[in-house]
Scaffold this motif. Structure first.
Motif, PDB file in Angstrom:
ATOM      1  N   SER A  30       0.822  -1.207   0.000  1.00 13.29           N
ATOM      2  CA  SER A  30       0.000   0.000   0.000  1.00 13.29           C
ATOM      3  C   SER A  30       0.856   1.257   0.000  1.00 13.29           C
ATOM      4  O   SER A  30       0.612   2.196  -0.773  1.00 13.29           O
ATOM      5  N   ILE A  31       1.882   1.299   0.856  1.00 16.96           N
ATOM      6  CA  ILE A  31       2.772   2.462   0.920  1.00 16.96           C
ATOM      7  C   ILE A  31       3.515   2.631  -0.394  1.00 16.96           C
ATOM      8  O   ILE A  31       3.638   3.733  -0.931  1.00 16.96           O
ATOM      9  N   GLY A  32       4.016   1.527  -0.948  1.00 17.34           N
ATOM     10  CA  GLY A  32       4.776   1.596  -2.193  1.00 17.34           C
ATOM     11  C   GLY A  32       3.938   2.067  -3.369  1.00 17.34           C
ATOM     12  O   GLY A  32       4.360   2.932  -4.142  1.00 17.34           O
ATOM     13  N   LEU A  33       2.714   1.529  -3.502  1.00 13.16           N
ATOM     14  CA  LEU A  33       1.859   1.882  -4.635  1.00 13.16           C
ATOM     15  C   LEU A  33       1.300   3.297  -4.524  1.00 13.16           C
ATOM     16  O   LEU A  33       0.947   3.908  -5.537  1.00 13.16           O
ATOM     17  N   ASN A  34       1.196   3.819  -3.305  1.00 11.49           N
ATOM     18  CA  ASN A  34       0.649   5.166  -3.112  1.00 11.49           C
ATOM     19  C   ASN A  34       1.732   6.236  -3.019  1.00 11.49           C
ATOM     20  O   ASN A  34       1.432   7.388  -2.722  1.00 11.49           O
ATOM     21  N   ALA A  39      10.828  10.160  -1.340  1.00  7.11           N
ATOM     22  CA  ALA A  39      10.509  11.122  -0.283  1.00  7.11           C
ATOM     23  C   ALA A  39       9.078  10.939   0.207  1.00  7.11           C
ATOM     24  O   ALA A  39       8.810  11.020   1.407  1.00  7.11           O
ATOM     25  N   GLU A  40       8.159  10.679  -0.721  1.00 10.50           N
ATOM     26  CA  GLU A  40       6.771  10.489  -0.302  1.00 10.50           C
ATOM     27  C   GLU A  40       6.618   9.184   0.459  1.00 10.50           C
ATOM     28  O   GLU A  40       5.827   9.102   1.415  1.00 10.50           O
ATOM     29  N   MET A  41       7.379   8.154   0.081  1.00 12.50           N
ATOM     30  CA  MET A  41       7.330   6.903   0.816  1.00 12.50           C
ATOM     31  C   MET A  41       7.763   7.130   2.265  1.00 12.50           C
ATOM     32  O   MET A  41       7.142   6.621   3.205  1.00 12.50           O
ATOM     33  N   GLY A  42       8.800   7.932   2.446  1.00 11.39           N
ATOM     34  CA  GLY A  42       9.223   8.275   3.795  1.00 11.39           C
ATOM     35  C   GLY A  42       8.199   9.109   4.522  1.00 11.39           C
ATOM     36  O   GLY A  42       7.976   8.946   5.728  1.00 11.39           O
ATOM     37  N   GLY A  43       7.547  10.018   3.794  1.00 13.37           N
ATOM     38  CA  GLY A  43       6.526  10.868   4.390  1.00 13.37           C
ATOM     39  C   GLY A  43       5.302  10.088   4.834  1.00 13.37           C
ATOM     40  O   GLY A  43       4.700  10.395   5.865  1.00 13.37           O
ATOM     41  N   ILE A  44       4.919   9.069   4.058  1.00 17.79           N
ATOM     42  CA  ILE A  44       3.779   8.231   4.437  1.00 17.79           C
ATOM     43  C   ILE A  44       4.151   7.334   5.608  1.00 17.79           C
ATOM     44  O   ILE A  44       3.338   7.073   6.506  1.00 17.79           O
ATOM     45  N   LEU A  45       5.404   6.867   5.609  1.00 13.57           N
ATOM     46  CA  LEU A  45       5.856   5.946   6.653  1.00 13.57           C
ATOM     47  C   LEU A  45       5.987   6.627   8.013  1.00 13.57           C
ATOM     48  O   LEU A  45       5.743   6.000   9.052  1.00 13.57           O
ATOM     49  N   SER A  46       6.362   7.923   8.009  1.00 13.65           N
ATOM     50  CA  SER A  46       6.651   8.607   9.272  1.00 13.65           C
ATOM     51  C   SER A  46       5.467   8.637  10.242  1.00 13.65           C
ATOM     52  O   SER A  46       5.640   8.348  11.432  1.00 13.65           O
ATOM     53  N   PRO A  47       4.221   8.972   9.799  1.00 10.42           N
ATOM     54  CA  PRO A  47       3.113   8.927  10.764  1.00 10.42           C
ATOM     55  C   PRO A  47       2.807   7.513  11.243  1.00 10.42           C
ATOM     56  O   PRO A  47       2.319   7.338  12.360  1.00 10.42           O
ATOM     57  N   CYS A  48       3.102   6.517  10.396  1.00 12.28           N
ATOM     58  CA  CYS A  48       2.909   5.124  10.815  1.00 12.28           C
ATOM     59  C   CYS A  48       3.858   4.786  11.961  1.00 12.28           C
ATOM     60  O   CYS A  48       3.462   4.118  12.934  1.00 12.28           O
ATOM     61  N   ILE A  49       5.100   5.272  11.855  1.00 18.73           N
ATOM     62  CA  ILE A  49       6.085   5.027  12.915  1.00 18.73           C
ATOM     63  C   ILE A  49       5.661   5.725  14.202  1.00 18.73           C
ATOM     64  O   ILE A  49       5.775   5.163  15.296  1.00 18.73           O
ATOM     65  N   VAL A  50       5.165   6.961  14.056  1.00 16.94           N
ATOM     66  CA  VAL A  50       4.682   7.701  15.235  1.00 16.94           C
ATOM     67  C   VAL A  50       3.539   6.943  15.908  1.00 16.94           C
ATOM     68  O   VAL A  50       3.498   6.814  17.145  1.00 16.94           O
ATOM     69  N   ALA A  51       2.617   6.424  15.102  1.00 18.78           N
ATOM     70  CA  ALA A  51       1.489   5.668  15.654  1.00 18.78           C
ATOM     71  C   ALA A  51       1.966   4.405  16.364  1.00 18.78           C
ATOM     72  O   ALA A  51       1.455   4.045  17.437  1.00 18.78           O
ATOM     73  N   ILE A  52       2.975   3.740  15.786  1.00 18.82           N
ATOM     74  CA  ILE A  52       3.535   2.531  16.404  1.00 18.82           C
ATOM     75  C   ILE A  52       4.159   2.851  17.753  1.00 18.82           C
ATOM     76  O   ILE A  52       4.001   2.108  18.730  1.00 18.82           O
ATOM     77  N   VAL A  53       4.866   3.973  17.828  1.00 19.07           N
ATOM     78  CA  VAL A  53       5.510   4.369  19.080  1.00 19.07           C
ATOM     79  C   VAL A  53       4.461   4.708  20.147  1.00 19.07           C
ATOM     80  O   VAL A  53       4.569   4.282  21.300  1.00 19.07           O
ATOM     81  N   TRP A  54       3.426   5.466  19.767  1.00 13.62           N
ATOM     82  CA  TRP A  54       2.384   5.858  20.719  1.00 13.62           C
ATOM     83  C   TRP A  54       1.588   4.646  21.201  1.00 13.62           C
ATOM     84  O   TRP A  54       1.174   4.592  22.366  1.00 13.62           O
ATOM     85  N   LEU A  55       1.365   3.695  20.315  1.00  9.88           N
ATOM     86  CA  LEU A  55       0.604   2.491  20.663  1.00  9.88           C
ATOM     87  C   LEU A  55       1.548   1.327  20.969  1.00  9.88           C
ATOM     88  O   LEU A  55       1.316   0.194  20.549  1.00  9.88           O
ATOM     89  N   TRP A  56       2.610   1.627  21.714  1.00  7.33           N
ATOM     90  CA  TRP A  56       3.649   0.631  21.990  1.00  7.33           C
ATOM     91  C   TRP A  56       3.100  -0.604  22.707  1.00  7.33           C
ATOM     92  O   TRP A  56       3.599  -1.727  22.513  1.00  7.33           O
ATOM     93  N   PHE A  57       2.068  -0.427  23.523  1.00  6.60           N
ATOM     94  CA  PHE A  57       1.506  -1.552  24.275  1.00  6.60           C
ATOM     95  C   PHE A  57       0.836  -2.565  23.348  1.00  6.60           C
ATOM     96  O   PHE A  57       0.593  -3.709  23.730  1.00  6.60           O
ATOM     97  N   ILE A  58       0.525  -2.134  22.112  1.00  4.97           N
ATOM     98  CA  ILE A  58      -0.002  -3.050  21.107  1.00  4.97           C
ATOM     99  C   ILE A  58       1.090  -3.453  20.124  1.00  4.97           C
ATOM    100  O   ILE A  58       1.245  -4.634  19.789  1.00  4.97           O
ATOM    101  N   SER A  59       1.870  -2.461  19.668  1.00  4.14           N
ATOM    102  CA  SER A  59       2.872  -2.716  18.632  1.00  4.14           C
ATOM    103  C   SER A  59       4.048  -3.539  19.145  1.00  4.14           C
ATOM    104  O   SER A  59       4.621  -4.333  18.393  1.00  4.14           O
TER     105      SER A  59
END
Length: 284
Positions: A30-34, A39-59
């Motif tokens: 999904s990230i690759g095709l969108n 640079a955009e791949m990194g831009g899309i990935l960055s909020p995903c990483i933030v979400a993973i860090v905030w939801l550490w008890f799940i991730s």
């Protein structure tokens, strides 16, 4: 009974393991095709990483399961372990393929925008003048492209907004355009003037609301990842207080009393202008 419980737990773990790996595969695809570029791949990935860090008890538990899954699949002594290892390898291959195949964009900075403005400022103001003369009073148009594809196309009349990006029927589109005073011929002329000015997007009002944040025309210049760089052309010179406010914001550069360079987006390390301080010191 104990054997049944162990068997059920074993199958449950395998189901979770396979679903987790396939979910990672789906995310990578999904990230690759969108993504239009690296640079955009990194831009899309960055909020995903933030979400993973905030939801550490799940991730964190899922991450442990994912790593354990890879380790447990080596050596692949069974059909199941071979399948799991193959999925892990597929994820790695897909990630590197997208990273290799996606183009590397040229970063945008204030110096590049200044050069563009000096060359095309007459075309840019001609575009704004034409759009405003074509629109009815209290109407606006937003038209944005990326890689020659319409990304956003909206018209607004007295706070009533209509999305035209998905309308393929020309007759239907023409009827909607007429509500704000535009014809298909005028839309085509706007698109030609955008190409001449080398602008990829516009946000222009006819008789906009008062206030320095509204009395301006936005001409979008370039994408860099998820960042958009644009020119804000104000109808009248900014006051001293407004100029001071612009100078404080990292995503704005005051070029002159009525022109501001703007950058919006969320790509880490490239939000705003990397040469803002140097550029601003030379011009003010």
């Amino acid at each position: 009974m104990e054997m049944k419980i162990k068997t059920i737990l074993g199958y449950s773990y395998r189901v979770i393991e396979v679903l987790l790996i396939l979910s990672v595969t789906a995310c990578i695809v999904s990230i690759g095709l969108n993504s239009h570029d690296k640079a955009e791949m990194g831009g899309i990935l960055s909020p995903c990483i933030v979400a993973i860090v905030w939801l550490w008890f799940i991730s964190l538990p899922l991450f442990i399961i994912y790593v354990a899954s890879f380790i447990r699949s080596i050596p692949p002594v069974s059909i199941y372990k071979k399948a799991v290892l193959s999925l892990h390898i597929l994820n790695v291959v897909l990630w590197f393929l997208f990273y290799i195949l996606l183009p590397k964009p040229t970063p945008c900075d204030a110096a590049l925008m200044e050069k563009h403005y000096k060359i095309h400022h007459a075309d840019m103001y001609d575009l704004v003048k034409y759009v405003r003369s074509s629109l009815d009073d209290s109407c606006s148009i937003t038209l944005q492209y990326r890689d020659d594809e319409v990304r956003k196309f909206m018209i607004e009349k007295k706070n009533e907004r209509k999305d035209c990006a998905c309308i393929e029927n020309k007759q239907e589109l023409e009827k909607i355009l007429q509500t704000v005073g535009l014809s298909m011929q005028e839309l085509a002329a706007i698109q030609e003037k955008m190409k001449k000015a080398e602008i990829i997007g516009i946000e222009i009002d006819k008789n906009p609301r008062s206030g320095w944040m509204a009395c301006k025309s936005i001409l979008q210049y370039r994408w860099y990842g998820v960042n958009i760089y644009q020119f804000a052309l104000y109808d009248q010179p900014l006051s001293e207080a407004e100029r001071d406010e612009v100078l404080k914001l990292h995503q704005f550069i005051l070029y002159n009393d009525s022109v501001v360079f703007e950058s919006f987006g969320g790509y880490p390390g490239q939000r705003g202008f990397p040469d803002k301080d140097e550029f601003q010191a030379l011009h003010h």
